[in-house]
Design a protein around this motif. Structure first.
Motif, short mmCIF file in Angstrom:
data_model
loop_
_atom_site.label_atom_id
_atom_site.label_comp_id
_atom_site.label_asym_id
_atom_site.label_seq_id
_atom_site.Cartn_x
_atom_site.Cartn_y
_atom_site.Cartn_z
N ASN A 233 28.11 34.92 42.27
CA ASN A 233 27.04 34.72 43.25
C ASN A 233 27.60 34.43 44.64
O ASN A 233 27.21 33.45 45.30
CB ASN A 233 26.11 33.58 42.79
N LEU A 234 28.52 35.30 45.08
CA LEU A 234 29.20 35.09 46.35
C LEU A 234 29.11 36.33 47.25
O LEU A 234 30.08 36.69 47.91
CB LEU A 234 30.69 34.78 46.10
N ALA A 235 27.94 36.97 47.27
CA ALA A 235 27.85 38.23 48.02
C ALA A 235 28.16 38.04 49.50
O ALA A 235 28.66 38.95 50.17
CB ALA A 235 26.47 38.85 47.83
N GLY A 236 27.90 36.85 50.03
CA GLY A 236 28.18 36.60 51.45
C GLY A 236 29.67 36.48 51.76
O GLY A 236 30.05 36.47 52.93
N ALA A 237 30.51 36.41 50.73
CA ALA A 237 31.96 36.25 50.98
C ALA A 237 32.58 37.49 51.61
O ALA A 237 33.59 37.41 52.31
CB ALA A 237 32.68 35.90 49.67
N ARG A 238 32.00 38.64 51.35
CA ARG A 238 32.49 39.92 51.88
C ARG A 238 33.97 40.16 51.56
O ARG A 238 34.80 40.33 52.46
CB ARG A 238 32.25 40.07 53.40
N CYS A 239 34.27 40.13 50.29
CA CYS A 239 35.64 40.41 49.82
C CYS A 239 35.57 41.35 48.64
O CYS A 239 34.74 41.16 47.76
CB CYS A 239 36.31 39.15 49.28
N SER A 240 36.48 42.30 48.61
CA SER A 240 36.57 43.17 47.46
C SER A 240 38.03 43.59 47.32
O SER A 240 38.76 43.65 48.32
CB SER A 240 35.68 44.39 47.71
#
Ligand code: PLP
Length: 379
Positions: A233-240
């Motif tokens: 639940n960390l979609a705002g982190a913007r990391c992939s």
């Protein structure tokens, strides 16, 4: 604070994320794929430390730890060893997908997908000026139309966008299906961008097997995309992070200027690394709750005119309203009359207008209200 799951309605009504702020307060949002649970405490603590210290300057240690944290996570989940040197950091999963697709194709080259599927896939292909080749999944069991895929793979397709586990159906392509799919990939030398960001959210104890785990010949043609965004639940982190199996793409990526793609912020990286390094207990609790929610939904819609194949993974239910009084635009009617926001099926594929996607990552109480409201408007 421990890692027990928490759904606090006051918190949800006050946060600024789009899930709870897009609609007025009376609407229950079950559309965008964010969970209502608070994220893992390890991520919260990592960010809190930076905030408490007002540590907002140049700081790259968490960004540097993203790749090892991800490859360790994959190894401990799947037993799959992905060499760190073959991995690249992106700022979102769709960023990874678009960059790789564009680097590997020319305008008008064919890029295949299997609809219904996560809607930014089609948009990515079209906005890059590539030719969209939609091979709709077979509605019975959401399996791949292998014959059609094989036919088109002979001359039309250069890249395949694959999503396993599958959004929006929650389906897991079987080992046999993946074996047939892989044969075609090898035979026609296709590149597959395998979006596996739902791989941690599989039910009934079923293991995840990455496409890249199907032998060296397959792995060399696969770009595996991972992220903590759905799992934690960390979609705002913007990391992939992506593992690039195909050597020519690794070469193209390393020939680009160092800052061509930018980088995630130290905040996003800190939250992501903390989740991959210490988030397992939180994930265990979350999966248990999601499993119960999935079973509750399956039971609630059984015997009604709404058809739902119990999802094997994800926290998404793909609801078929074609036998109901609201088959034309189910999500619109449910929003207006039921005050529940679902994701319209038509976004996921041209043949899906009678469907809607429901996000069940919430408390049992809220889920019960969501179901009650939907059933009130459906005959
Ligand atoms: C299959 C799939 N890929 C990518 C994304 C977007 O992920 P991110 O925010 O990490 O780019 C989503 C979001 O729901 C998704 O379901």
């Amino acid at each position: 604070m421990n890692d027990s799951l928490h759904v606090d309605l006051d918190r949800l009504h006050s946060i600024k994320g789009m899930k709870w702020s897009k609609y007025e307060k009376e609407i229950l949002p079950a559309f965008v794929a964010d969970m209502d649970f608070e994220p893992p405490n390890s991520s919260y603590e990592a960010l809190k430390e930076m905030v408490d210290l007002k540590d907002f300057g140049y700081k790259f240690d968490h960004v540097d730890r993203l790749i090892p944290a991800w490859t360790n996570w994959i190894f401990s989940r799947d037993g799959l060893e992905l060499p760190e040197a073959h991995c690249t950091i992106f700022t979102s999963s769709i960023h990874a997908l678009e960059a790789v697709m564009v680097l590997h194709t020319q305008p008008n080259d064919g890029v295949a997908l299997f609809s219904p599927v996560y809607h930014p896939f089609a948009k990515a292909v079209q906005s890059a000026g590539r030719k969209l080749i939609d091979i709709p999944l077979l509605e019975e069991g959401w399996t791949i139309d292998i014959e059609r895929f094989n036919e088109l793979a002979k001359s039309e397709i250069k890249v395949v966008l694959f999503c396993q586990p599958h959004n929006p159906t929650g389906h897991l392509f079987s080992e046999d299906e993946v074996a047939e799919f892989s044969e075609i990939i090898i035979k026609h030398n296709l590149l597959v961008i395998s979006d596996e960001i739902w791989a941690d959210l599989i039910f009934d104890g079923k293991p995840h097997r990455s496409l890249a785990a199907h032998g060296q010949e397959v792995r060399e043609r696969i770009v595996t995309v991972g992220s903590a965004s759905k799992t934690f639940n960390l979609a705002g982190a913007r990391c992939s992070v992506a593992h690039i199996g195909e050597e020519s793409i690794r070469q193209k990526l390393s020939a680009l200027p160092e800052h061509y793609f930018g980088q995630p912020s130290s905040f996003g990286a800190a939250a992501t690394v903390a989740a991959w390094e210490s988030g397992k207990p939180w994930l265990r609790n979350t999966l248990k709750q999601l499993h119960e929610n999935r079973d509750f939904l399956t039971k609630s819609f059984a015997g009604t005119n709404i058809k739902m194949d119990s999802p094997q993974a994800t926290y998404l239910a793909w609801l078929n309203f074609s036998n109901t009084n609201i088959s034309e635009a189910p999500s619109k009617v449910i929003l207006e009359k039921g005050r529940v926001a679902l994701e319209p099926g038509s976004k996921f594929g041209p043949q899906s207008h009678s469907y809607a996607r429901l996000n069940f990552a919430t408390s049992p109480e809220l889920l019960e209200s969501i179901v009650e409201r939907i059933l009130e408007v459906v005959d």
